[in-house]
Structure formats: C-alpha cells, structure tokens
Design a protein around this motif. Structure first.
Motif, PDB file in Angstrom:
ATOM      1  N   ARG A  64       0.771  -0.551  -0.425  1.00 35.21           N
ATOM      2  CA  ARG A  64       0.286  -0.263   0.434  1.00 35.21           C
ATOM      3  C   ARG A  64       1.107   0.921   0.122  1.00 35.21           C
ATOM      4  NH1 ARG A  64      -1.668   3.606   3.053  1.00 35.21           N
ATOM      5  NH2 ARG A  64      -0.646   3.212   4.905  1.00 35.21           N
ATOM      6  N   LYS A  65       1.757   1.385   0.352  1.00 31.59           N
ATOM      7  CA  LYS A  65       3.119   2.480   0.614  1.00 31.59           C
ATOM      8  C   LYS A  65       3.340   2.246  -0.354  1.00 31.59           C
ATOM      9  CE  LYS A  65       3.511   3.081   6.547  1.00 31.59           C
ATOM     10  NZ  LYS A  65       4.806   2.599   6.570  1.00 31.59           N
ATOM     11  N   THR A  66       4.203   1.135  -0.886  1.00 29.51           N
ATOM     12  CA  THR A  66       4.496   1.593  -1.771  1.00 29.51           C
ATOM     13  C   THR A  66       3.624   2.154  -3.370  1.00 29.51           C
ATOM     14  OG1 THR A  66       4.317  -0.397  -3.199  1.00 29.51           O
ATOM     15  CG2 THR A  66       6.430   0.024  -1.684  1.00 29.51           C
ATOM     16  N   GLU A  67       2.907   1.429  -3.155  1.00 22.18           N
ATOM     17  CA  GLU A  67       1.537   2.363  -4.372  1.00 22.18           C
ATOM     18  C   GLU A  67       0.746   3.189  -4.105  1.00 22.18           C
ATOM     19  OE1 GLU A  67      -1.912  -0.467  -4.964  1.00 22.18           O
ATOM     20  OE2 GLU A  67      -0.949  -1.760  -4.842  1.00 22.18           O
ATOM     21  N   ASP A  68       0.722   4.387  -3.181  1.00 23.26           N
ATOM     22  CA  ASP A  68       0.423   5.628  -2.536  1.00 23.26           C
ATOM     23  C   ASP A  68       1.804   6.225  -2.588  1.00 23.26           C
ATOM     24  OD1 ASP A  68      -1.758   4.601  -1.525  1.00 23.26           O
ATOM     25  OD2 ASP A  68      -1.263   4.685   0.469  1.00 23.26           O
ATOM     26  N   GLU A  69       2.889   6.159  -3.266  1.00 26.74           N
ATOM     27  CA  GLU A  69       4.385   6.679  -2.892  1.00 26.74           C
ATOM     28  C   GLU A  69       4.793   7.002  -4.309  1.00 26.74           C
ATOM     29  OE1 GLU A  69       7.303   6.335  -0.793  1.00 26.74           O
ATOM     30  OE2 GLU A  69       5.864   6.195   1.974  1.00 26.74           O
ATOM     31  N   GLY A  70       3.939   6.085  -5.044  1.00 30.80           N
ATOM     32  CA  GLY A  70       4.360   6.002  -6.783  1.00 30.80           C
ATOM     33  C   GLY A  70       5.404   4.681  -6.622  1.00 30.80           C
ATOM     34  N   ILE A  71       6.248   4.339  -6.154  1.00 30.41           N
ATOM     35  CA  ILE A  71       6.754   3.417  -6.414  1.00 30.41           C
ATOM     36  C   ILE A  71       6.802   2.245  -7.332  1.00 30.41           C
ATOM     37  CG2 ILE A  71       9.137   2.185  -5.161  1.00 30.41           C
ATOM     38  CD1 ILE A  71       8.815   4.132  -2.544  1.00 30.41           C
ATOM     39  N   GLU A  72       7.589   1.844  -8.203  1.00 31.82           N
ATOM     40  CA  GLU A  72       6.898   0.815  -8.797  1.00 31.82           C
ATOM     41  C   GLU A  72       8.019  -0.235  -8.857  1.00 31.82           C
ATOM     42  OE1 GLU A  72       6.863  -0.551 -13.731  1.00 31.82           O
ATOM     43  OE2 GLU A  72       5.340   1.450 -12.614  1.00 31.82           O
ATOM     44  N   ILE A  73       7.742  -1.470  -8.482  1.00 26.05           N
ATOM     45  CA  ILE A  73       8.850  -2.791  -8.479  1.00 26.05           C
ATOM     46  C   ILE A  73       8.441  -3.427  -9.598  1.00 26.05           C
ATOM     47  CG2 ILE A  73       9.537  -4.518  -7.176  1.00 26.05           C
ATOM     48  CD1 ILE A  73       9.437  -2.535  -4.831  1.00 26.05           C
ATOM     49  N   SER A  74       9.449  -3.880 -10.246  1.00 24.64           N
ATOM     50  CA  SER A  74       9.326  -4.642 -11.629  1.00 24.64           C
ATOM     51  C   SER A  74      11.070  -5.710 -11.002  1.00 24.64           C
ATOM     52  CB  SER A  74       9.764  -4.301 -12.572  1.00 24.64           C
ATOM     53  OG  SER A  74      11.102  -3.847 -12.775  1.00 24.64           O
ATOM     54  N   ASP A  75      10.537  -7.083 -11.661  1.00 28.77           N
ATOM     55  CA  ASP A  75      11.101  -7.764 -11.870  1.00 28.77           C
ATOM     56  C   ASP A  75      12.178  -8.060 -12.264  1.00 28.77           C
ATOM     57  OD1 ASP A  75       8.490  -9.462 -11.287  1.00 28.77           O
ATOM     58  OD2 ASP A  75       8.608 -10.464 -13.540  1.00 28.77           O
ATOM     59  N   ARG A  76      13.021  -7.333 -12.283  1.00 26.38           N
ATOM     60  CA  ARG A  76      14.091  -6.320 -13.154  1.00 26.38           C
ATOM     61  C   ARG A  76      14.353  -6.455 -11.492  1.00 26.38           C
ATOM     62  NH1 ARG A  76      14.115  -1.691 -16.901  1.00 26.38           N
ATOM     63  NH2 ARG A  76      12.997  -0.820 -15.436  1.00 26.38           N
ATOM     64  N   ASP A  77      13.966  -5.158 -10.490  1.00 23.70           N
ATOM     65  CA  ASP A  77      14.943  -5.616  -9.295  1.00 23.70           C
ATOM     66  C   ASP A  77      15.112  -6.396  -8.893  1.00 23.70           C
ATOM     67  OD1 ASP A  77      14.149  -2.102  -9.678  1.00 23.70           O
ATOM     68  OD2 ASP A  77      11.964  -2.907  -9.519  1.00 23.70           O
ATOM     69  N   PHE A  78      14.767  -8.049  -8.782  1.00 23.67           N
ATOM     70  CA  PHE A  78      14.642  -9.040  -8.416  1.00 23.67           C
ATOM     71  C   PHE A  78      16.011  -9.527  -8.815  1.00 23.67           C
ATOM     72  CE2 PHE A  78      10.796  -7.562  -6.541  1.00 23.67           C
ATOM     73  CZ  PHE A  78      10.923  -7.525  -5.515  1.00 23.67           C
ATOM     74  N   ASN A  79      15.857  -9.277  -9.787  1.00 24.88           N
ATOM     75  CA  ASN A  79      17.587 -10.211 -10.908  1.00 24.88           C
ATOM     76  C   ASN A  79      18.611 -10.244 -10.087  1.00 24.88           C
ATOM     77  OD1 ASN A  79      15.614 -10.036 -13.096  1.00 24.88           O
ATOM     78  ND2 ASN A  79      16.267  -8.651 -14.232  1.00 24.88           N
ATOM     79  N   GLY A  80      19.204 -11.426  -9.964  1.00 27.59           N
ATOM     80  CA  GLY A  80      20.581 -11.296  -9.455  1.00 27.59           C
ATOM     81  C   GLY A  80      20.553 -11.829  -7.994  1.00 27.59           C
TER      82      GLY A  80
END
Length: 93
Positions: A64-80
């Motif tokens: 909820r907090k990441t959505e409210d703050e407009g932070i986008e987390i994608s699969d690329r963030d977890f590579n490696g």
C-alpha cells in the motif's frame, strides 16, 4: 554516563538521566545492587509496545505504501538476488 543507578541516585539525578535516555540508551535502576526497573525513552517504549502485525499484514502495508508513493517494483529489481545453481555449492552424495 553509567547505565545503572540505584534508586536513590536516580532520584537525585533524574533530569540528567531523562535527558540521557531520550537520546537512545536505557538506564537500569537497582535496589540493593539488584536490577528492579528500566528507564527508557518514549520512542523505545512505543517501539517495544507495538503489536506484532504478522507477515501478511506487513507485506500488505508495504504494498500500500509503495503504491501511495508511486514506487514501482518490477521483476528487474530482483534479478541476481537468488542463486539458481543446483544445491548452491553443496555436493550431495
């Protein structure tokens, strides 16, 4: 400053001790050399008093907090981040 005071010492030095614990560390109060109480900051007390929300509630709040703050987390963030090798270097016999 020491982290342990007798109750009599604490009574005489209370303002100084309160200023000390506001900055972080706790102080132990003793009676006849045995610990009987702890004096700590309100921030530390509130942190320790929080109810455990559980993993699912914590992850939901994080989302909820990441959505409210407009932070986008994608699969690329977890590579490696994960070792995908078989057995992670442990040889099974």
């Amino acid at each position: 400053m020491q982290k342990q005071f007798s109750i009599a010492e604490a009574k005489n030095r209370l303002p100084t001790i309160v200023h000390y614990v506001e900055k972080g560390p706790y102080v132990e109060l003793t009676r006849r050399g045995k610990p009987v109480a702890i004096l700590l900051s309100i921030q530390e007390y509130e942190r320790l008093s929080r109810k455990y929300t559980g993993f699912w509630n914590a992850i939901s709040e994080f989302r909820r907090k990441t959505e409210d703050e407009g932070i986008e987390i994608s699969d690329r963030d977890f590579n490696g981040l994960r070792d995908l090798s078989s057995g992670r270097g442990i040889e099974l016999r």
